[in-house]
Design a protein around this motif. Sequence first.
Motif, short mmCIF file in Angstrom:
data_model
loop_
_atom_site.label_atom_id
_atom_site.label_comp_id
_atom_site.label_asym_id
_atom_site.label_seq_id
_atom_site.Cartn_x
_atom_site.Cartn_y
_atom_site.Cartn_z
N ASN A 66 55.80 -11.48 30.62
CA ASN A 66 55.00 -11.52 31.84
C ASN A 66 55.10 -12.87 32.53
O ASN A 66 55.27 -13.90 31.89
N THR A 67 55.01 -12.82 33.87
CA THR A 67 55.10 -14.05 34.68
C THR A 67 53.94 -14.04 35.67
O THR A 67 54.14 -13.91 36.87
N PRO A 68 52.71 -14.16 35.17
CA PRO A 68 51.54 -14.01 36.05
C PRO A 68 51.38 -15.19 37.01
O PRO A 68 52.08 -16.19 36.89
N THR A 69 50.44 -15.05 37.92
CA THR A 69 50.14 -16.17 38.83
C THR A 69 49.47 -17.28 38.03
O THR A 69 48.62 -17.03 37.17
N LYS A 70 49.85 -18.50 38.33
CA LYS A 70 49.29 -19.67 37.64
C LYS A 70 47.81 -19.80 37.99
O LYS A 70 47.43 -19.65 39.16
N THR A 71 47.00 -20.08 36.99
CA THR A 71 45.55 -20.19 37.28
C THR A 71 45.08 -21.64 37.14
O THR A 71 43.90 -21.93 37.21
N PHE A 72 46.00 -22.55 36.91
CA PHE A 72 45.61 -23.94 36.67
C PHE A 72 46.63 -24.88 37.31
O PHE A 72 47.77 -24.48 37.60
N GLY A 73 46.21 -26.13 37.51
CA GLY A 73 47.13 -27.19 37.95
C GLY A 73 47.76 -26.94 39.30
O GLY A 73 47.25 -26.16 40.12
N GLU A 74 48.90 -27.59 39.55
CA GLU A 74 49.56 -27.49 40.84
C GLU A 74 50.05 -26.05 41.09
O GLU A 74 50.62 -25.43 40.20
N GLY A 75 49.78 -25.57 42.27
CA GLY A 75 50.22 -24.21 42.60
C GLY A 75 49.27 -23.14 42.08
O GLY A 75 49.59 -21.94 42.18
N ALA A 76 48.12 -23.55 41.52
CA ALA A 76 47.17 -22.56 40.98
C ALA A 76 46.84 -21.52 42.06
O ALA A 76 46.65 -21.87 43.22
N GLY A 77 46.81 -20.24 41.65
CA GLY A 77 46.48 -19.16 42.59
C GLY A 77 47.69 -18.63 43.34
O GLY A 77 47.60 -17.62 44.02
N LYS A 78 48.84 -19.32 43.24
CA LYS A 78 50.02 -18.83 43.98
C LYS A 78 51.29 -18.87 43.14
O LYS A 78 52.00 -17.87 43.02
N ALA A 79 51.61 -20.02 42.59
CA ALA A 79 52.89 -20.18 41.87
C ALA A 79 52.92 -19.30 40.63
O ALA A 79 51.88 -18.88 40.11
N ALA A 80 54.12 -19.03 40.14
CA ALA A 80 54.25 -18.22 38.91
C ALA A 80 54.05 -19.12 37.70
O ALA A 80 54.51 -20.27 37.67
N ASN A 81 53.34 -18.58 36.72
CA ASN A 81 53.15 -19.29 35.46
C ASN A 81 54.34 -18.94 34.57
O ASN A 81 54.47 -17.81 34.10
#
Length: 456
Positions: A88-103
Amino acid sequence: MNKTILCIGAGYVGGPTMAVIADNCPDYKVIVVDINAERIAAWQSDTLPIYEPGLQEVVERARGRNLFFSTDIIAGIKEADIIFVSVNTPTKTFGEGAGKAANLQYWEKTARDIIEHAESDKIVIEKSTLPVRTAEAMHRILQSNTKGLNFDIISNPEFMAEGTAVDDLEKPGRVLIGAMEDESGQKALETVANIYRNWVPEEKIKKTNVWSSELTKLVSNAMLAQRISSVNSISALCEKTDANILEVSSAMGMDPRIGSKFLNASVGFGGSCFKKDILNLVYLCEFHGLPEVAAYWEQVVLMNDYQEERFVRNISNHMFNTVAGKKIAIFGFAFKADTGDTRESPAIHVSKLLLEERAVLAIHDPQALKYAKLDLADYEGDISYETDPYKAAEGAHAIAILTEWKEFRDLDFEKLYASMEKPAFIFDGRNLLDHQKVFEIGFNVYPLGQKALSHL
Ligand code: NAD
Ligand code: UGA
């Protein structure tokens, strides 16, 4: 056996994809591994971990012959020549790009597992959906091995949709394979293409460079979602003007340049990928200094939020401006029909908003009640879960249709109506029902993007 294929990640993509590969390629041994032991046990059992029409048969044909499920990731890495990574490659929920970038932490972890345990050269395939240029970072990590091993990175994104996964995999519109342009990359590309050549016609195999392949996957999802948001935005205008969204969509779709598919207005799109992939695209555009492009694509997600909120506002407005204390039967919780998956389902957002208005919810879904309970576990309010739709509707003021399960059409609406509070309402968030018929039974009917049929 020809070669051994390993797939890391036995989820919605890894499981069905590998089952279809194993079924069509008896000369390859296919091993699917996962850190989740419960999931692996389910893949080995008669009750597969995901509901997907036709999948059980495909798995049963290949399992134990050339298809194996295991938690032994290390042994799999040692044995395989070709490794698909489908974590899985969910949306990042922390740090830079949180809420948009892929984790990418799960992806990077698998790359590190591969260099730690590999004892021979491998082809590593990005099956997960990843930001463009991820292959570059992965290649660097893999080539940092001190064992002198060579790793080729291939991008081979998956385009299957849930509910039709087996059909999509058996008759894919295209198989996209992106590779590095050097000799080793091109050789790896042919090795991967040879797997698909077992059942996919040559003209459906599209070869590109690795960056185009990565980006095509994100953009394909963004374009599909954009069509839905476009049509949904027009459904709002239809409701103000007495135009009918069904007529508009079908007449518009007759233009072959537009095409007739994916123009169904709905309460909103859901699923694990559309929102995540668009937000990832938005982040990439921002990162590369393209704010106008980012804002353009972000609007697709904002329009989807608007459509879900508008649906709830309509319910409340038409039910005399309050739903507090009123029972509403939610018919359908899965993000689409023929799946038990509820990830990013519009039903979650709609239920949350209705609960905030203090509505009493009775939720019915033929496949998704297990996940519905988990999704709403943290929300306060009066919620019940019913396997029987007639029980869900008993004493309810309204039925809200949130998933287009065909069986909802065949329900006995006279019986439903008789057991409900009056006036009884139907809010059809999928334009699924025969609206005239249920109106004649006595319901006040509110379709999407069409004239309401009201007795009031
Ligand atoms: P999923 O969550 O169902 O499955 C991912 C699996 O990977 C999980 O079972 C998890 O336990 C496992 N995993 C995570 N880290 C691991 C590790 N280090 N080692 C071994 N296993 C590990 O996800 P999915 O829906 O199958 O999606 C996977 C990817 O495919 C995502 O990038 C998604 O965007 C993409 N995709 C999904 C679909 C779809 O319809 N669901 C379609 C096309 C592409
Ligand atoms: C989508 C894409 O269709 C796949 O090609 C892609 O591989 C996959 O995402 C992914 O990357 O995960 P999926 O999300 O499984 O597949 O299902 P879709 O059929 O695309 O539906 C997505 C959402 O849009 C659902 O909530 C569906 O109800 C909604 N939808 C679809 C509409 O509201 N209107 C339509 O006309 C079509």
